[in-house]
Design an enzyme around this catalytic site. Structure first.
Site, PDB file in Angstrom:
ATOM      1  N   HIS A   1       0.839  -1.203   0.000  1.00 21.51           N
ATOM      2  CA  HIS A   1       0.000   0.000   0.000  1.00 21.51           C
ATOM      3  C   HIS A   1       0.871   1.248   0.000  1.00 21.51           C
ATOM      4  CE1 HIS A   1       0.707  -1.031   4.227  1.00 21.51           C
ATOM      5  NE2 HIS A   1       0.633   0.269   4.482  1.00 21.51           N
ATOM      6  N   TRP A   2       0.385   2.246  -0.697  1.00 15.53           N
ATOM      7  CA  TRP A   2       1.061   3.537  -0.772  1.00 15.53           C
ATOM      8  C   TRP A   2       0.511   4.444   0.310  1.00 15.53           C
ATOM      9  CZ3 TRP A   2       0.714   0.418  -4.876  1.00 15.53           C
ATOM     10  CH2 TRP A   2       1.775   0.377  -5.768  1.00 15.53           C
TER      11      TRP A   2
END
Length: 167
Positions: free
Chosen positions: A124-125
């Site tokens: 995930h960013w």
């Protein structure tokens, strides 16, 4: 000098939670499968991604953008997933620019536990809006961050902004 105490009881849930989560125990996977977007602060969904507010933000507006599939590394993402993630990063920074007017962003991800990934199994960013002066004496002296807006107020604002952009 006396030490000040900053109470943050909502953090206890995060501290006590097991950190090695995967599959059905992964909060992102639960949010993807679940239907209560408002309770889970799911800001947006696309064909390939989910965007949620970080419940333990580094700064106001801190988002997590993840592929829908539970994958840990870049090499596991197909081209459509990678493109979907980057398009969502672009869409969310644009929406936050409209409603929060940050002066910049930190955008990145932590690959692997030793790199700081709190959820190493689901890539995930982090998208973190930044303003001049948002790091202040509380961060430097007290190792504490002051977030000026509630998650609910931010959620409502982002949902409204995204709806305006879509129409």
């Amino acid at each position: 000098m006396s030490q000040e105490i900053l109470w943050a009881p909502w953090r206890l849930q995060y501290i006590k939670k097991p950190k090695d989560q995967a599959g059905p125990d992964c909060f992102l996977c639960r949010y993807i499968q679940g239907g209560n977007d408002a309770e889970n602060f799911v800001v947006a969904r696309s064909e390939k991604t989910i965007t949620v507010l970080n419940r333990y933000p580094y700064n106001n507006g801190h988002l997590l953008i993840a592929p829908l599939s539970h994958k840990a590394g870049f090499d596991e993402l197909d081209d459509a997933e990678m493109l979907g993630c980057m398009q969502t990063v672009q869409q969310m920074t644009s929406a936050m620019q409209r409603c929060l007017a940050p002066e910049g962003f930190n955008i990145g991800l932590n690959l692997g536990k030793v790199a700081g990934a709190g959820l190493p199994g689901h890539l995930h960013w982090h998208v973190v809006p930044r303003w001049s002066g948002d790091t202040n004496f509380m961060t430097v002296v007290s190792d504490a961050t002051v977030i000026p807006q509630s998650l609910q107020a931010l959620y409502d604002l982002l949902k409204e902004t995204l709806a305006q952009v879509a129409s």
